[in-house]
Design a protein around this motif. Sequence first.
Motif, PDB file in Angstrom:
ATOM      1  N   GLY A  25     -91.234  21.597  45.849  1.00  0.00           N
ATOM      2  CA  GLY A  25     -90.643  22.783  45.251  1.00  0.00           C
ATOM      3  C   GLY A  25     -89.126  22.782  45.207  1.00  0.00           C
ATOM      4  O   GLY A  25     -88.533  23.706  44.651  1.00  0.00           O
ATOM      5  N   PHE A  26     -88.489  21.762  45.794  1.00  0.00           N
ATOM      6  CA  PHE A  26     -87.029  21.705  45.733  1.00  0.00           C
ATOM      7  C   PHE A  26     -86.624  21.289  44.323  1.00  0.00           C
ATOM      8  O   PHE A  26     -87.236  20.398  43.738  1.00  0.00           O
ATOM      9  CB  PHE A  26     -86.459  20.711  46.752  1.00  0.00           C
ATOM     10  CG  PHE A  26     -84.970  20.801  46.889  1.00  0.00           C
ATOM     11  CD1 PHE A  26     -84.403  21.805  47.653  1.00  0.00           C
ATOM     12  CD2 PHE A  26     -84.139  19.907  46.244  1.00  0.00           C
ATOM     13  CE1 PHE A  26     -83.025  21.909  47.775  1.00  0.00           C
ATOM     14  CE2 PHE A  26     -82.756  19.998  46.350  1.00  0.00           C
ATOM     15  CZ  PHE A  26     -82.206  21.010  47.124  1.00  0.00           C
ATOM     16  N   PRO A  27     -85.600  21.940  43.762  1.00  0.00           N
ATOM     17  CA  PRO A  27     -85.182  21.600  42.390  1.00  0.00           C
ATOM     18  C   PRO A  27     -84.823  20.124  42.243  1.00  0.00           C
ATOM     19  O   PRO A  27     -84.232  19.530  43.146  1.00  0.00           O
ATOM     20  CB  PRO A  27     -83.940  22.466  42.180  1.00  0.00           C
ATOM     21  CG  PRO A  27     -84.035  23.556  43.187  1.00  0.00           C
ATOM     22  CD  PRO A  27     -84.780  22.984  44.349  1.00  0.00           C
ATOM     23  N   GLN A  28     -85.184  19.571  41.111  1.00  0.00           N
ATOM     24  CA  GLN A  28     -84.867  18.180  40.821  1.00  0.00           C
ATOM     25  C   GLN A  28     -83.622  18.118  39.930  1.00  0.00           C
ATOM     26  O   GLN A  28     -83.423  18.984  39.084  1.00  0.00           O
ATOM     27  CB  GLN A  28     -86.047  17.496  40.139  1.00  0.00           C
ATOM     28  CG  GLN A  28     -87.262  17.389  41.049  1.00  0.00           C
ATOM     29  CD  GLN A  28     -86.962  16.592  42.312  1.00  0.00           C
ATOM     30  OE1 GLN A  28     -86.572  15.434  42.245  1.00  0.00           O
ATOM     31  NE2 GLN A  28     -87.145  17.220  43.468  1.00  0.00           N
ATOM     32  N   PRO A  29     -82.810  17.104  40.133  1.00  0.00           N
ATOM     33  CA  PRO A  29     -81.569  17.013  39.372  1.00  0.00           C
ATOM     34  C   PRO A  29     -81.778  16.455  37.971  1.00  0.00           C
ATOM     35  O   PRO A  29     -82.771  15.790  37.699  1.00  0.00           O
ATOM     36  CB  PRO A  29     -80.740  16.035  40.205  1.00  0.00           C
ATOM     37  CG  PRO A  29     -81.765  15.124  40.807  1.00  0.00           C
ATOM     38  CD  PRO A  29     -82.937  16.023  41.115  1.00  0.00           C
ATOM     39  N   ALA A  30     -80.806  16.750  37.118  1.00  0.00           N
ATOM     40  CA  ALA A  30     -80.726  16.102  35.811  1.00  0.00           C
ATOM     41  C   ALA A  30     -79.755  14.941  35.975  1.00  0.00           C
ATOM     42  O   ALA A  30     -78.777  15.055  36.716  1.00  0.00           O
ATOM     43  CB  ALA A  30     -80.205  17.088  34.770  1.00  0.00           C
ATOM     44  N   LYS A  31     -80.029  13.846  35.324  1.00  0.00           N
ATOM     45  CA  LYS A  31     -79.162  12.685  35.441  1.00  0.00           C
ATOM     46  C   LYS A  31     -78.324  12.569  34.178  1.00  0.00           C
ATOM     47  O   LYS A  31     -78.860  12.502  33.078  1.00  0.00           O
ATOM     48  CB  LYS A  31     -79.997  11.428  35.658  1.00  0.00           C
ATOM     49  CG  LYS A  31     -79.198  10.248  36.107  1.00  0.00           C
ATOM     50  CD  LYS A  31     -80.099   9.121  36.547  1.00  0.00           C
ATOM     51  CE  LYS A  31     -79.280   7.987  37.116  1.00  0.00           C
ATOM     52  NZ  LYS A  31     -80.118   6.874  37.527  1.00  0.00           N
ATOM     53  N   VAL A  32     -77.020  12.565  34.351  1.00  0.00           N
ATOM     54  CA  VAL A  32     -76.086  12.398  33.245  1.00  0.00           C
ATOM     55  C   VAL A  32     -75.287  11.142  33.566  1.00  0.00           C
ATOM     56  O   VAL A  32     -74.439  11.156  34.454  1.00  0.00           O
ATOM     57  CB  VAL A  32     -75.157  13.623  33.097  1.00  0.00           C
ATOM     58  CG1 VAL A  32     -74.158  13.391  31.971  1.00  0.00           C
ATOM     59  CG2 VAL A  32     -75.969  14.883  32.867  1.00  0.00           C
TER      60      VAL A  32
END
Length: 67
Positions: A32-39
């Motif tokens: 349930g921990f937010p997942q990052p977006a990869k830039v």
Amino acid sequence: MNIEGFLSTAEAAERLGVKVESVYTFARRVDGFPQPAKVGRTLLWPEAEIDAWRAKHPARKRRAAGD
């Protein structure tokens, strides 16, 4: 870095009151921990999701030395 609605890993750690390494650990191990977006090579964390997760999981109170 200022991408509206996202936090750098250091900013997410500061907002959560933890070390940067803990943010990475939470992402790998905590359901349930937010997942990052990869830039590129940079991970960006959704600000609203980090705040919502913190609201559901308040920081633990630290015990005084000797307790």
